[in-house]
Scaffold this motif. Structure first.
Motif, PDB file in Angstrom:
ATOM      1  N   ALA A  28       9.017  -2.190   5.602  1.00 43.68           N
ATOM      2  CA  ALA A  28       7.946  -2.386   4.902  1.00 43.68           C
ATOM      3  C   ALA A  28       6.754  -2.400   5.903  1.00 43.68           C
ATOM      4  CB  ALA A  28       8.011  -4.043   4.731  1.00 43.68           C
ATOM      5  N   SER A  29       5.380  -1.853   5.392  1.00 43.98           N
ATOM      6  CA  SER A  29       4.434  -1.429   6.101  1.00 43.98           C
ATOM      7  C   SER A  29       3.156  -1.994   5.635  1.00 43.98           C
ATOM      8  CB  SER A  29       4.303   0.086   6.282  1.00 43.98           C
ATOM      9  OG  SER A  29       4.120   0.687   4.937  1.00 43.98           O
ATOM     10  N   GLY A  30       3.004  -2.538   4.428  1.00 42.93           N
ATOM     11  CA  GLY A  30       1.768  -3.100   3.765  1.00 42.93           C
ATOM     12  C   GLY A  30       2.190  -4.156   2.746  1.00 42.93           C
ATOM     13  N   VAL A  31       1.312  -5.013   2.392  1.00 41.88           N
ATOM     14  CA  VAL A  31       1.254  -5.996   1.591  1.00 41.88           C
ATOM     15  C   VAL A  31      -0.211  -6.211   0.656  1.00 41.88           C
ATOM     16  CG1 VAL A  31       1.300  -7.899   2.985  1.00 41.88           C
ATOM     17  CG2 VAL A  31       2.197  -8.135   0.577  1.00 41.88           C
ATOM     18  N   ALA A  32      -0.078  -6.448  -0.307  1.00 42.95           N
ATOM     19  CA  ALA A  32      -1.318  -6.884  -1.096  1.00 42.95           C
ATOM     20  C   ALA A  32      -0.924  -7.849  -2.369  1.00 42.95           C
ATOM     21  CB  ALA A  32      -2.129  -5.644  -1.622  1.00 42.95           C
ATOM     22  N   LEU A  33      -1.933  -8.739  -2.711  1.00 43.16           N
ATOM     23  CA  LEU A  33      -1.678  -9.563  -3.625  1.00 43.16           C
ATOM     24  C   LEU A  33      -2.180  -9.582  -5.031  1.00 43.16           C
ATOM     25  CD1 LEU A  33      -1.715 -13.095  -1.738  1.00 43.16           C
ATOM     26  CD2 LEU A  33       0.434 -11.384  -1.785  1.00 43.16           C
ATOM     27  N   ALA A  71       2.935  12.711   0.109  1.00 41.45           N
ATOM     28  CA  ALA A  71       3.464  12.435   1.370  1.00 41.45           C
ATOM     29  C   ALA A  71       4.792  11.337   1.057  1.00 41.45           C
ATOM     30  CB  ALA A  71       2.713  11.957   2.315  1.00 41.45           C
ATOM     31  N   GLU A  72       5.482  11.395   2.054  1.00 38.46           N
ATOM     32  CA  GLU A  72       6.532  10.022   1.931  1.00 38.46           C
ATOM     33  C   GLU A  72       6.158   8.927   2.625  1.00 38.46           C
ATOM     34  OE1 GLU A  72      11.303  10.254   2.756  1.00 38.46           O
ATOM     35  OE2 GLU A  72       9.956  10.788   4.421  1.00 38.46           O
ATOM     36  N   GLY A  73       5.923   8.103   1.744  1.00 42.93           N
ATOM     37  CA  GLY A  73       5.562   6.610   2.490  1.00 42.93           C
ATOM     38  C   GLY A  73       4.298   6.131   2.435  1.00 42.93           C
ATOM     39  N   PHE A  74       3.861   5.242   2.601  1.00 43.11           N
ATOM     40  CA  PHE A  74       2.533   4.766   2.985  1.00 43.11           C
ATOM     41  C   PHE A  74       2.487   3.566   4.219  1.00 43.11           C
ATOM     42  CE2 PHE A  74       3.320   5.022  -1.633  1.00 43.11           C
ATOM     43  CZ  PHE A  74       2.396   6.097  -2.001  1.00 43.11           C
ATOM     44  N   GLU A  75       1.301   3.471   4.638  1.00 44.06           N
ATOM     45  CA  GLU A  75       1.038   2.461   5.625  1.00 44.06           C
ATOM     46  C   GLU A  75       0.423   1.260   5.214  1.00 44.06           C
ATOM     47  OE1 GLU A  75       2.241   2.645   8.407  1.00 44.06           O
ATOM     48  OE2 GLU A  75       3.154   4.965   8.312  1.00 44.06           O
ATOM     49  N   ASP A  76      -0.356   1.248   4.063  1.00 41.75           N
ATOM     50  CA  ASP A  76      -0.990  -0.015   3.746  1.00 41.75           C
ATOM     51  C   ASP A  76      -1.387  -0.040   2.370  1.00 41.75           C
ATOM     52  OD1 ASP A  76      -1.375  -2.800   3.753  1.00 41.75           O
ATOM     53  OD2 ASP A  76      -2.782  -2.698   5.367  1.00 41.75           O
ATOM     54  N   ILE A  77      -1.547  -1.030   1.631  1.00 41.34           N
ATOM     55  CA  ILE A  77      -1.856  -1.277   0.157  1.00 41.34           C
ATOM     56  C   ILE A  77      -3.103  -2.048   0.036  1.00 41.34           C
ATOM     57  CG2 ILE A  77      -0.246  -2.913  -0.096  1.00 41.34           C
ATOM     58  CD1 ILE A  77       0.245  -1.758  -2.809  1.00 41.34           C
ATOM     59  N   ALA A  78      -3.949  -1.747  -1.004  1.00 45.82           N
ATOM     60  CA  ALA A  78      -5.057  -2.625  -1.517  1.00 45.82           C
ATOM     61  C   ALA A  78      -5.397  -2.407  -2.741  1.00 45.82           C
ATOM     62  CB  ALA A  78      -6.442  -2.234  -0.500  1.00 45.82           C
ATOM     63  N   ILE A  79      -5.929  -3.789  -3.404  1.00 49.20           N
ATOM     64  CA  ILE A  79      -5.990  -3.810  -4.698  1.00 49.20           C
ATOM     65  C   ILE A  79      -7.519  -4.024  -5.196  1.00 49.20           C
ATOM     66  CG2 ILE A  79      -5.666  -5.097  -6.862  1.00 49.20           C
ATOM     67  CD1 ILE A  79      -2.757  -5.691  -5.654  1.00 49.20           C
ATOM     68  N   ASP A  80      -8.074  -3.194  -6.121  1.00 53.37           N
ATOM     69  CA  ASP A  80      -9.256  -3.507  -6.770  1.00 53.37           C
ATOM     70  C   ASP A  80      -9.070  -4.306  -8.014  1.00 53.37           C
ATOM     71  OD1 ASP A  80     -11.752  -3.552  -8.122  1.00 53.37           O
ATOM     72  OD2 ASP A  80     -11.867  -1.391  -8.323  1.00 53.37           O
TER      73      ASP A  80
END
Length: 284
Positions: A28-33, A71-80
């Motif tokens: 796991a590398s990032g989380v958003a709600l 690309a393979e994988g992500f580092e973080d996530i954000a939601i609008d």
């Protein structure tokens, strides 16, 4: 004295994720709600997004979705939430001009890839790019805060954290706007995740195992002086916390990457997990 976060609950991600077992890698590398009940978790070696109920109980509400990307994988996530868009940041890729840049994959609320746009900031190393991502709207503008992993957006171990701010263009891309410099109180070995809520920033360092919380003056484009506080995790073993998100004014959600081979065994107790912490009240 550095105050200690209070653990509310936590769980290994394999226990919450459909079809996964203990031996599976869920870095796991990032989380958003999505809301106060549901989190989206991304991974730095998988093009998947996990939808996790914050009760942290195994159930049908938890799902894994494909997240196609360049690309393979992500580092973080954000939601609008207003625009019903999800953004996932790719740390770096070699661009057509030979420079390393971060890229942002954008999805609609059905998980369909809409576009993947580059961010103009260049990096000297493919492994020291953007690690954190936050989204906000202000005065009719859409803004991304992209957090550099290294001090000064380089491989430096000291010198201060840097956030690069980008605004949405009419064409749908992202144009560099300004840089936000973190204060001395937030000078960590690295910067792994960022979350924004009503003018407040939460920033986590994986290497330093610390969380910094402070206020940003969006008009002045800088951190409010003397607003920052540093917190430590409630026990040993939180060696690989990479993502962070605000659940409420005094509660944060975090996720942890996999233990590294050279790290002590205690780090395995908390790795590849989702955690919920309460921030201690002032004076406590």
């Amino acid at each position: 004295m550095v105050k200690k976060l209070k653990l509310i609950r936590e769980e290994k991600l394999y226990r919450l994720t459909p079809g996964k077992k203990k031996s599976d890698r869920l870095e796991a590398s990032g989380v958003a709600l999505i809301d106060e009940h549901t989190a989206l978790v991304i991974f730095d070696s998988l093009n998947l997004i996990a939808r996790i109920d914050l009760s942290l109980k195994h159930g049908k509400q938890n799902k894994l979705f494909p997240a196609p990307s360049i690309a393979e994988g992500f580092e973080d996530i954000a939601i609008d939430h207003e625009g019903k868009r999800v953004f996932c940041i790719i740390e770096t890729m070699e661009d057509t001009d030979g420079n390393y840049r971060g890229f942002v994959s954008e999805y609609d609320n059905e998980g369909r890839l809409q576009r993947c746009e580059r961010l103009e900031t260049t990096f000297s190393s493919p492994n020291k790019g953007f690690e954190g991502l936050a989204f906000l709207r202000r005065n009719g503008k859409q803004i991304l805060y992209a957090m550099c992993e290294g001090n000064l957006c380089t491989d430096a171990k000291t010198g201060g954290g840097r956030i690069q701010a980008f605004t949405r263009t009419e064409e749908g891309g992202w144009e560099w706007s300004h840089e936000v410099k973190l204060p001395k109180s937030a000078e960590f070995e690295d910067y792994a995740g960022i979350s924004y809520r009503d003018g407040r920033l939460a920033i986590v360092s994986q290497a330093s195992s610390r969380v910094w919380i402070g206020n940003v003056d969006e008009e002045a484009r800088k951190i409010v002086k003397d607003s920052g506080s540093v917190y430590r995790f409630p026990a040993k073993g939180y060696c690989n916390v990479e993502g962070i998100a605000w659940l409420s004014d005094d509660i944060i959600v975090a996720v942890s990457d996999q233990k590294k081979k050279q790290q002590p065994d205690v780090c395995a107790k908390k790795d590849q997990s989702i955690h919920i912490f309460r921030i201690p009240a002032a004076g406590s």
